[in-house]
Design an enzyme around this catalytic site. Structure first.
Site, PDB file in Angstrom:
ATOM      1  N   HIS A  18       7.686  -1.107   2.537  1.00 51.81           N
ATOM      2  CA  HIS A  18       6.260  -1.265   1.573  1.00 51.81           C
ATOM      3  C   HIS A  18       7.263  -2.829   1.192  1.00 51.81           C
ATOM      4  O   HIS A  18       8.281  -2.896   0.527  1.00 51.81           O
ATOM      5  CB  HIS A  18       5.771  -0.949   1.017  1.00 51.81           C
ATOM      6  CG  HIS A  18       5.541  -0.491  -0.377  1.00 51.81           C
ATOM      7  ND1 HIS A  18       6.088  -1.463  -1.200  1.00 51.81           N
ATOM      8  CD2 HIS A  18       3.933  -0.184  -0.780  1.00 51.81           C
ATOM      9  CE1 HIS A  18       4.769  -1.890  -2.658  1.00 51.81           C
ATOM     10  NE2 HIS A  18       3.816  -0.773  -2.458  1.00 51.81           N
ATOM     11  N   ASP A  74      -2.241 -10.196 -15.799  1.00 52.46           N
ATOM     12  CA  ASP A  74      -1.462  -9.442 -16.343  1.00 52.46           C
ATOM     13  C   ASP A  74      -0.273  -9.709 -16.820  1.00 52.46           C
ATOM     14  O   ASP A  74      -0.042 -10.633 -15.924  1.00 52.46           O
ATOM     15  CB  ASP A  74      -1.670  -7.761 -16.361  1.00 52.46           C
ATOM     16  CG  ASP A  74      -1.143  -7.430 -15.128  1.00 52.46           C
ATOM     17  OD1 ASP A  74      -0.497  -8.174 -13.752  1.00 52.46           O
ATOM     18  OD2 ASP A  74      -1.863  -6.864 -14.488  1.00 52.46           O
ATOM     19  N   ASP A 128      -3.583 -10.343  -9.619  1.00 58.13           N
ATOM     20  CA  ASP A 128      -4.006  -9.766  -8.328  1.00 58.13           C
ATOM     21  C   ASP A 128      -4.833 -10.964  -7.428  1.00 58.13           C
ATOM     22  O   ASP A 128      -3.949 -11.406  -5.844  1.00 58.13           O
ATOM     23  CB  ASP A 128      -4.235  -8.865  -8.488  1.00 58.13           C
ATOM     24  CG  ASP A 128      -4.284  -7.834  -7.295  1.00 58.13           C
ATOM     25  OD1 ASP A 128      -4.188  -8.390  -5.789  1.00 58.13           O
ATOM     26  OD2 ASP A 128      -4.924  -6.402  -7.359  1.00 58.13           O
ATOM     27  N   ARG A 140       1.731  -4.204   2.598  1.00 59.52           N
ATOM     28  CA  ARG A 140       1.694  -2.706   3.765  1.00 59.52           C
ATOM     29  C   ARG A 140       0.766  -4.048   4.910  1.00 59.52           C
ATOM     30  O   ARG A 140      -0.114  -4.263   4.580  1.00 59.52           O
ATOM     31  CB  ARG A 140       1.465  -2.291   3.271  1.00 59.52           C
ATOM     32  CG  ARG A 140       2.540  -1.538   2.081  1.00 59.52           C
ATOM     33  CD  ARG A 140       1.126   0.221   2.006  1.00 59.52           C
ATOM     34  NE  ARG A 140       0.993   0.736   0.916  1.00 59.52           N
ATOM     35  CZ  ARG A 140       0.560   1.094   0.628  1.00 59.52           C
ATOM     36  NH1 ARG A 140       0.046   2.560   1.509  1.00 59.52           N
ATOM     37  NH2 ARG A 140      -0.241   1.433  -0.184  1.00 59.52           N
ATOM     38  N   HIS A 175       1.785  -9.333 -13.053  1.00 56.41           N
ATOM     39  CA  HIS A 175       0.998 -10.185 -11.945  1.00 56.41           C
ATOM     40  C   HIS A 175       1.664 -11.980 -12.142  1.00 56.41           C
ATOM     41  O   HIS A 175       1.727 -12.170 -11.949  1.00 56.41           O
ATOM     42  CB  HIS A 175      -0.173 -10.106 -11.591  1.00 56.41           C
ATOM     43  CG  HIS A 175      -0.529  -8.525 -10.944  1.00 56.41           C
ATOM     44  ND1 HIS A 175      -0.871  -7.762 -11.585  1.00 56.41           N
ATOM     45  CD2 HIS A 175      -0.521  -8.625  -9.784  1.00 56.41           C
ATOM     46  CE1 HIS A 175      -1.215  -6.925 -10.792  1.00 56.41           C
ATOM     47  NE2 HIS A 175      -1.056  -7.214  -9.303  1.00 56.41           N
ATOM     48  N   LYS A 221      -3.506  -4.636   4.106  1.00 56.28           N
ATOM     49  CA  LYS A 221      -3.419  -4.522   3.393  1.00 56.28           C
ATOM     50  C   LYS A 221      -4.063  -5.635   2.644  1.00 56.28           C
ATOM     51  O   LYS A 221      -4.170  -6.042   3.359  1.00 56.28           O
ATOM     52  CB  LYS A 221      -2.763  -3.138   2.795  1.00 56.28           C
ATOM     53  CG  LYS A 221      -2.529  -1.885   2.268  1.00 56.28           C
ATOM     54  CD  LYS A 221      -3.519  -0.935   2.245  1.00 56.28           C
ATOM     55  CE  LYS A 221      -2.407  -0.633   0.208  1.00 56.28           C
ATOM     56  NZ  LYS A 221      -3.889   0.114  -0.060  1.00 56.28           N
ATOM     57  N   CYS A 276       1.722 -10.105  -7.013  1.00 59.90           N
ATOM     58  CA  CYS A 276       2.982  -9.496  -7.259  1.00 59.90           C
ATOM     59  C   CYS A 276       3.201  -9.698  -6.264  1.00 59.90           C
ATOM     60  O   CYS A 276       4.583  -9.928  -5.871  1.00 59.90           O
ATOM     61  CB  CYS A 276       2.768  -8.208  -7.325  1.00 59.90           C
ATOM     62  SG  CYS A 276       2.239  -6.446  -6.381  1.00 59.90           S
ATOM     63  N   TYR A 277       3.179  -9.523  -4.283  1.00 55.74           N
ATOM     64  CA  TYR A 277       3.882  -9.815  -3.756  1.00 55.74           C
ATOM     65  C   TYR A 277       4.470 -11.186  -3.426  1.00 55.74           C
ATOM     66  O   TYR A 277       5.101 -11.934  -2.402  1.00 55.74           O
ATOM     67  CB  TYR A 277       3.239  -8.769  -2.147  1.00 55.74           C
ATOM     68  CG  TYR A 277       3.611  -7.958  -2.451  1.00 55.74           C
ATOM     69  CD1 TYR A 277       4.020  -7.474  -2.291  1.00 55.74           C
ATOM     70  CD2 TYR A 277       2.062  -6.705  -2.729  1.00 55.74           C
ATOM     71  CE1 TYR A 277       3.224  -4.980  -3.106  1.00 55.74           C
ATOM     72  CE2 TYR A 277       1.330  -5.965  -2.902  1.00 55.74           C
ATOM     73  CZ  TYR A 277       2.401  -5.422  -2.757  1.00 55.74           C
ATOM     74  OH  TYR A 277       2.554  -3.586  -3.730  1.00 55.74           O
ATOM     75  N   ASP A 322      -1.967  -9.730  -2.759  1.00 50.21           N
ATOM     76  CA  ASP A 322      -1.561  -9.452  -4.009  1.00 50.21           C
ATOM     77  C   ASP A 322      -0.630 -10.617  -4.704  1.00 50.21           C
ATOM     78  O   ASP A 322       0.599 -10.157  -4.333  1.00 50.21           O
ATOM     79  CB  ASP A 322      -1.605  -7.827  -4.283  1.00 50.21           C
ATOM     80  CG  ASP A 322      -1.541  -7.604  -4.971  1.00 50.21           C
ATOM     81  OD1 ASP A 322      -1.204  -8.838  -6.844  1.00 50.21           O
ATOM     82  OD2 ASP A 322      -1.404  -6.409  -5.276  1.00 50.21           O
TER      83      ASP A 322
END
Lengths: 315, 481
Positions: free
Chosen positions: B291, B397, B390, B339, B400, B342, B347-348, B345
């Site tokens: 992850h 937010d 995201d 992952r 993110h 998936k 945040c990654y 997003d």
């Protein structure tokens, strides 16, 4: 539904501790009167280290308003232990909460502590399956299941393997299910675990069984790849099984080639396997042109494929 | 009106989702979309030249698809449908830079983060246990944008002193039990506040005892007494020990001493190795799935334990790790997923994007596609009203916003680790993170102009370099606690 404590005779002996901020803090939340008061009473009972039935009810109340409140969960866990509440009672209370807060962190740690105390995982597999029905890749739920496997020694358990298989059957791209399968089948074996003091014959038998298992898993991964050749999950599983069994990547040369005989290839992962087969055989030129093809068909990873050229020079 | 109430239901659902701090901690991608103004990009008109270039780019980046439909492929297709208009055109009507990509909306994001530090209505009650997080995300985001935060100094100190626990560490709010997540956020925020008053507000002696209570017999750390054991625990503990120059030895009252442990690092290297999965990434704890966020935590630990080239190559299979990180970059999106199989997003952008400076210091340069990530952040993650998100269709937010901006910084800057560990700061235990330096701007293939460039970020602490250096320097000069 709203619950207050100041006019409740059962709480008359408690002087609540209100939130005491210095000046006007950052991220100041305009709490509702209900939450503010409940927190005031929670701080008060925590300060006197009270663990009682009414505290249990209070924690339930606060969790209902803010299930992300780790303090309340931790204090509830301590209270349960003090009161020797049967773990099964707490699980019955917990189940609907878990189902309505799928992304919650705290619930799973709480559940783990209760099930650990109960010393039995009866019914857990079913409950987890119910959770995963709603959110098939939920990280906390899968992690909890892995904890269960380890805690209760469910290595190579038929039910666990079947469960992973069912989840993979529903969505062959569910990487969490593949990870679980690998964990259950290959995660638990530590060196020397089976061996000591056993007769020669038995060791041979073990080896034979292991070989069969590896063969079965290679075939299992291959049939999954046939369904979705571009999905990385089954390819990575296949590579991991080969590595676990100390088998060379050329073991799957023919299989990989099935997906490489056209341009663009039907699977980038097959092409990557081909690259590694060439590298293994020291066919540097072929490997280099395969890398060029990878960079062409997978341009977002061009820097990565360029980097892997260096690996060839070293070999 | 029925339509309006539907909209309101959707809004409430989104609000719940957004405000649930579990979601924030969960760091996962979420497939829930709702009708909001961002999705209303109906009439885009004829393609302008830059738009035509973008369409060519996107088509070139398209991956190979296979035919089987499953829940994963459907979610991926829906996501692509949401994102593509932003990669190809400019539905938010942002001014474009010289690459035909939306400019960084600096002022709007600053305003969004300043509001993030302000008063919140009762609907934010689910954030009550994570207020130090909100403080950290906003401050870190503001500093990445180059906004001066010195006006907040006293408020940061007051707010966090109120949530410091008498037995050590920080809680989510006043009277909450201490927990490593708010402790991590509080310490980084105080380091950013940066003054002797901020540093001295931290009770380092009780903190050291508290951190000692987290150490477990297998080498890892729990997040709280009775809390979960995962790699975030190890990272939070090491960040605190390193920034505040705390002793390597476990305190005398640490329960792990009964199992023969004497230092914070006992068996930790081995435990981190066990978190690397067969896929190559790092998981929350041994046996779980690889992850992005846990991978950053794992690499962060190793970068605190010593020079990255030594520790990472010793305890991780680096080729497998690099391969896994590379595969997390989505095509044609350019952003990262956390992952395998998936969804991308924002945040990654940091959790994976931020791994690269650490990995490059251990292995080699130029391993990743920075411009593709920059494209995702600038084109798809910026919300038209300010803040980052995201993905299109989701509300922005602070979480993110912070991690998209940190990821943008990782893409734009180069960093260098001084292998000889020279310099005045960073002697003694956990000193390795103080031997990093900025190494100029990335000058390769890029999609941003000078005015879109954000500040450097310390690759391990994710706060400004000067903030990290000054904090450590202060405590290195101080005798005892």
């Amino acid at each position: 539904m709203t619950k207050f404590y100041h006019d409740d005779p059962a709480w008359a002996d408690i002087e609540p501790i209100p939130q005491d901020d210095t000046g006007h803090p950052l991220v100041a939340i305009a709490y509702t009167a209900e939450y503010s008061e409940a927190m005031g009473y929670l701080r008060a009972v925590m300060a006197r280290n009270e663990h009682s039935e009414r505290v249990l009810a209070l924690t339930e109340h606060v969790i209902g308003i803010n299930p992300a409140h780790y303090t309340v969960w931790l204090y509830r866990a301590r209270t349960l232990e003090h009161l020797s509440i049967p773990p099964s009672d707490e699980l019955r209370w917990l189940n609907p909460i878990a189902l309505s807060h799928l992304k919650n962190y705290q619930i799973w740690n709480h559940r783990q502590a209760i099930v650990d105390r109960r010393d039995s995982c009866e019914g857990e597999a079913d409950f987890i399956a119910q959770m995963l029905d709603q959110d098939a890749k939920n990280y906390h739920v899968w992690s909890y299941r892995q904890w269960m496997v380890e805690r209760f020694g469910l290595w190579r358990d038929v039910g666990e393997v079947a469960f992973a298989e069912e989840m993979i059957g529903r969505d062959v791209r569910n990487n969490s299910a593949w990870n679980h399968r690998f964990f259950v089948l290959f995660g638990g074996r530590k060196k020397g675990q089976a061996g000591e003091g056993e007769e020669e014959g038995k060791e041979e038998e073990e080896k034979e069984k292991e070989k069969e298992l590896v063969q079965r898993e290679i075939e299992y991964a291959k049939q999954a790849i046939r369904q979705a050749p571009q999905s990385q999950s089954a390819w990575d599983y296949l590579r991991a099984v080969l590595r676990h069994a100390h088998l060379p990547i050329s073991t799957i040369a023919g299989f990989a080639n099935e997906y490489n005989d056209v341009s663009p290839p039907r699977s980038l992962h097959a092409l990557e396997a081909q690259l590694e087969i060439y590298a293994e055989q020291n066919k540097v030129d072929e490997a280099r042109s395969t890398l060029e093809a990878l960079a062409e068909f997978d341009p977002v990873r061009k820097p990565y494929w360029t980097y892997r050229q260096k690996e060839l020079v070293v070999a | 009106m029925a339509a309006k109430s539907d909209d309101e239901v959707a809004r409430t659902r989104l609000e719940e989702l957004r405000l649930d701090s579990n979601r924030i901690q969960e760091l996962s991608d979420e497939e829930l979309y709702t009708s909001d103004s961002n999705a209303d990009y109906e009439d885009l008109g004829p393609a302008i030249p830059s738009e035509a270039d973008n369409i060519v780019y996107v088509n070139r980046m398209m991956p190979i698809f296979d035919d089987l439909q499953t829940e994963t492929s459907r979610a991926q297709q829906q996501t692509l449908d949401k994102i593509l208009p932003y990669l190809e055109g400019n539905p938010s009507n942002f001014p474009l830079n010289s690459f035909g990509i939306p400019k960084l909306q600096r002022e709007k994001h600053v305003k969004f983060l300043i509001q993030g530090l302000g008063d919140k209505p009762a609907a934010y009650t689910t954030l009550d246990a994570a207020r130090p997080w909100q403080v950290y995300w906003c401050l870190a985001g503001l500093t990445v944008l180059g906004h001066d935060i010195s006006d907040y100094q006293q408020k940061i100190i007051d707010t966090l002193t109120d949530v410091q626990h008498p037995e050590g560490g920080y809680g989510g709010g006043f009277g909450h039990l201490p927990h490593l997540a708010p402790t991590y956020a509080a310490i980084l925020s105080l380091a950013m506040a940066g003054s002797s008053a901020a540093y001295e507000s931290i009770n380092r002696r009780t903190l050291w005892h508290y951190l000692g209570r987290m150490k477990q017999a297998d080498g890892g750390f729990t997040m709280a007494v009775g809390g979960e054991e995962d790699i975030r625990g190890a990272f939070c503990v090491l960040v605190a020990l390193s920034l505040l120059n705390l002793p390597l030895d476990l305190p005398p009252d640490a329960p792990a001493r009964a199992q023969g442990m004497t230092t914070f690092l006992d068996k930790l290297d081995e435990w981190i190795s066990r978190c690397q999965t067969y896929e190559g990434g790092i998981s929350a704890s041994p046996g779980c799935e690889a992850h992005g966020a846990y991978t950053f935590c794992g690499l962060g630990c190793l970068a605190i334990m010593g020079p990255p080239r030594e520790t990472m190559n010793k305890y991780l299979d680096m080729p497998a790790l690099i391969r896994w990180l590379s595969y997390r970059q989505g095509a044609p999106e350019g952003g990262y997923a956390g992952r395998t199989n998936k969804l991308v997003d924002g945040c990654y952008s940091h959790w994976i994007g931020g791994c690269w400076p650490l990995v490059e210091a251990a292995v080699d340069k130029n391993l990743w596609n920075r411009s593709a990530l920059g494209r995702y952040i600038l084109s798809a993650a910026q919300d038209e009203k300010g803040g980052l998100r995201d993905k299109p269709g989701m509300r922005p937010d602070a979480y993110h916003t912070c991690y998209n901006l940190a990821g943008l910084s990782a893409a734009q800057h180069n960093y260098k680790f001084d292998e000889k560990m020279t310099g005045d700061v960073g002697k003694g235990s956990f000193g390795a993170p103080f031997h990093w330096k900025g190494d100029g701007l990335f000058e390769g293939d890029k999609v941003w102009d000078e005015e879109d460039v954000v500040e450097e970020v310390h690759p391990v602490f994710v706060i400004p370099f000067e903030a990290a250096m000054a904090c450590r320097e202060y405590f290195e000069a101080k005798d005892g606690f």
